[in-house]
Design an enzyme around this catalytic site. Structure first.
Site, PDB file in Angstrom:
ATOM      1  N   ASP A  12      80.255   6.787 -69.899  1.00 49.28           N
ATOM      2  CA  ASP A  12      80.894   8.073 -69.738  1.00 49.28           C
ATOM      3  C   ASP A  12      80.533   8.353 -71.133  1.00 49.28           C
ATOM      4  OD1 ASP A  12      81.907  10.939 -69.478  1.00 49.28           O
ATOM      5  OD2 ASP A  12      83.867  10.254 -69.723  1.00 49.28           O
ATOM      6  N   ASP A  32      82.940  11.619 -73.094  1.00 48.85           N
ATOM      7  CA  ASP A  32      84.032  11.692 -73.969  1.00 48.85           C
ATOM      8  C   ASP A  32      85.162  11.424 -73.511  1.00 48.85           C
ATOM      9  OD1 ASP A  32      82.514  13.582 -74.555  1.00 48.85           O
ATOM     10  OD2 ASP A  32      83.041  15.527 -72.968  1.00 48.85           O
TER      11      ASP A  32
END
Length: 219
Positions: free
Chosen positions: A8, A10
């Site tokens: 991922d 963020d």
């Protein structure tokens, strides 16, 4: 055997959470909506349109889909403008070190982010060199907790889900990894990510040595 890693963006590679919060807050203030960090925390890992629906639900209000899209775009414009100030100094501690180590060891690496601005963020960080595949909010139609973005990354890497470890900071992201049959590493607190296969409080703790030690039967 583990052959690939999917990250991922963020909250794992860099922390754009405050920038997202400020953009949503600016929009909410303009619209007269209640919005704080508690509401913002519910937006982790979900798409822009799903995020604005969460905010509306919190405020017991609703809008037409086209108006929602218009406001989501407005929030995004505020957020994208703030990305211009991001630099290669903005990796989360430990993230660049792990990505570099994975490159050195020859592992396949993909990005699996709900963000439609992932390519811009990677460019600001000068991070493209670490990724073989970029999966973002433009790559699939269903966002997390659906596993589609991770399945997309694995497919592009020509790997099976069980050959990949997913790194996530969001509950919905770990849910997506599990739904897709991936191994999961959570970055963040126990109360949010206790269901991950392995959890660290921060990326600085998530070294390749620690990961291999935990998943030793898979390496």
């Amino acid at each position: 055997m583990i052959k690939g890693f999917i990250f991922d963006l963020d909250g794992v590679i860099t922390d754009t959470a405050e920038l997202h919060y400020e953009a949503w807050k600016a929009l909410a203030d303009e619209m007269g909506w209640d919005f704080d960090y508690q509401v913002n925390d519910k937006l982790r890992g979900i798409s822009r349109m799903d995020s604005i629906k969460v905010i509306l639900e919190h405020n017991n209000t609703s809008l037409e889909e086209d108006r929602l899209a218009e406001l989501a775009t407005k929030k995004n414009d505020i957020y994208v403008a703030s990305l211009e100030n991001m630099t290669p100094d903005d990796y989360l501690p430990g993230a660049r070190e792990l990505l570099t180590h994975l490159r050195t060891e020859g592992y396949n690496v993909a990005l699996g982010s709900a963000s439609k601005n992932a390519i811009k963020v990677l460019a600001q960080l000068n991070a493209n060199i670490y990724f073989d595949v970029i999966g973002d909010g433009n790559s699939v139609s269903k966002s997390k907790p659906a596993p589609d973005i991770f399945l997309y990354g694995a497919d592009k890497l020509k790997l099976q889900p069980e050959e990949c470890i997913v790194f996530e900071d969001a509950e919905s992201g770990v849910d997506a990894a599990k739904a897709g049959g991936f191994h999961s590493v959570g970055i963040g607190p126990e109360e949010r990510l206790g269901h991950a296969d392995l959890r660290f409080d921060s990326m600085s703790e998530a070294t390749l040595f620690e990961i291999k030690s935990h998943f030793k039967d898979l390496f």
